[in-house]
Design a protein around this motif. Structure first.
Motif, PDB file in Angstrom:
ATOM      1  N   UNK A  13       0.815  -1.213   0.000  1.00 47.01           N
ATOM      2  CA  UNK A  13       0.000   0.000   0.000  1.00 47.01           C
ATOM      3  C   UNK A  13       0.848   1.263   0.000  1.00 47.01           C
ATOM      4  N   UNK A  14       1.954   1.217   0.712  1.00 42.01           N
ATOM      5  CA  UNK A  14       2.751   2.427   0.868  1.00 42.01           C
ATOM      6  C   UNK A  14       3.994   2.420  -0.021  1.00 42.01           C
ATOM      7  N   UNK A  62       0.718   6.891  -4.885  1.00 36.39           N
ATOM      8  CA  UNK A  62       1.143   8.267  -4.662  1.00 36.39           C
ATOM      9  C   UNK A  62       0.424   8.867  -3.466  1.00 36.39           C
ATOM     10  N   UNK A  63       0.975   9.970  -2.970  1.00 37.06           N
ATOM     11  CA  UNK A  63       0.337  10.679  -1.865  1.00 37.06           C
ATOM     12  C   UNK A  63      -1.067  11.116  -2.257  1.00 37.06           C
ATOM     13  N   UNK A  64      -1.242  11.525  -3.511  1.00 40.38           N
ATOM     14  CA  UNK A  64      -2.566  11.947  -3.974  1.00 40.38           C
ATOM     15  C   UNK A  64      -3.543  10.776  -3.958  1.00 40.38           C
ATOM     16  N   UNK A  65      -3.068   9.595  -4.376  1.00 41.64           N
ATOM     17  CA  UNK A  65      -3.919   8.400  -4.344  1.00 41.64           C
ATOM     18  C   UNK A  65      -4.363   8.103  -2.919  1.00 41.64           C
ATOM     19  N   UNK A  66      -3.414   8.189  -2.004  1.00 32.82           N
ATOM     20  CA  UNK A  66      -3.737   7.867  -0.616  1.00 32.82           C
ATOM     21  C   UNK A  66      -4.681   8.897  -0.014  1.00 32.82           C
ATOM     22  N   UNK A  67      -4.511  10.155  -0.372  1.00 35.83           N
ATOM     23  CA  UNK A  67      -5.427  11.184   0.122  1.00 35.83           C
ATOM     24  C   UNK A  67      -6.848  10.916  -0.381  1.00 35.83           C
TER      25      UNK A  67
END
Length: 304
Positions: free
Chosen positions: A25-26, A31-36
């Motif tokens: 997952x990380x 990406x940070x955008x995906x996770x947000x």
């Protein structure tokens, strides 16, 4: 921990479930955008609950079932301690410890003393931890205030017995919380018997039995005496000291301050039972080697 309280260096729902996370997952492909976007698709963030030196905490709920959660935002530049994870990358020790607690939990979410980590997201500049939020509950600091500024000895005993058992369980798992205090103890108030939950593992670490620490992490006014004289401390004796600090604050009006205690200016309740006073004195022994162990405290006559 609420604003204005000592800083460190809801509605009833079904118990929340931990989200099974893909270990990749990380990785870079997420990406940070995906996770947000994933976080925003799963949770709604509401009002501010409090914060400390490591981040801010907000109330919220999970969209699928409206289960209450606590959402903790930790800026990457304010993560005090990191460890190497399974993938070889450096990760917040708070995440690592809460994942270990989740993996070793004996029952479902809501049955352990430490609150559970349900989900987490790496947004690049910050981590978001989604945590179990017991409802109804209040931190011990506020619970004491709501009960007139100090607790009856019998009520304090109910809380301390659970707290000592929880601290011993963490010790057995080689986890050193380092900042057990009234603001980091939730009291579930939905039943006749108050139930203890431990929060905020932001300053915690993995500990070996003989590990020695020289840099103090925790609440300065609760610093154990050995940090002043020897400039070092150990997990077991420090946690026992913290048991004494919590008990003192439960039974007396006002905050505990180590320097005031060492100067013998701290006043003690003269109406405490002999067993209770003995328990308190044992925890607050100046010499760490002379303090009882957490196992000893479990067997103390006051808690029997």
């Amino acid at each position: 921990m609420k604003d204005g309280k000592r800083k460190s260096a809801g509605d009833s729902k079904e118990p929340p479930r931990r989200k099974k996370r893909d270990k990749t997952k990380h990785s870079a492909q997420n990406s940070a955008a995906d996770q947000r976007r994933e976080f925003q698709a799963r949770y709604v963030e509401e009002h501010h609950l409090g914060g400390g030196g490591c981040g801010a905490v907000f109330a919220g709920y999970r969209i699928t079932d409206h289960c209450p959660v606590a959402i903790k935002h930790i800026p990457k530049d304010r993560i005090p301690i990191k460890v190497t994870g399974e993938n070889g990358k450096r990760v917040s020790v708070e995440v690592a410890i809460m994942l270990k607690l989740a993996a070793e939990a004996d029952g479902p979410v809501g049955t352990s003393a430490p609150v559970s980590l349900l989900d987490w997201f790496d947004l690049g500049t910050e981590l978001i931890l989604v945590l179990e939020r017991p409802v109804p509950a209040v931190d011990l600091h506020d619970y004491i205030t709501e009960n007139g500024g100090c607790l009856p000895e019998e009520k304090a005993k109910v809380i301390l017995k659970q707290l000592v058992d929880a601290a011993k369980d963490l010790e057995d798992k080689h986890i050193f919380h380092r900042d057990i205090k009234s603001e980091n103890i939730l009291i579930e108030t939905g039943s006749d018997v108050p139930r203890v939950r431990i929060i905020d593992f932001g300053l915690s670490c993995f500990a070996k039995e003989r590990s020695v620490y020289r840099l103090f992490y925790g609440t300065p006014i609760h610093t154990p005496p050995e940090c002043y004289g020897r400039k070092k401390y150990r997990a077991g004796p420090t946690t026992v000291w913290q048991m004494g600090v919590v008990l003192y604050e439960a039974l007396h009006v006002g905050d505990f301050d180590t320097m005031t205690f060492l100067q013998k200016e701290l006043k003690f309740n003269k109406d405490l039972s002999p067993h209770c006073r003995n328990f308190l004195d044992a925890c607050l022994t100046n010499v760490p080697e002379k303090r009882p162990t957490l196992g000893d405290l479990q067997l103390h006559p006051w808690l029997r």
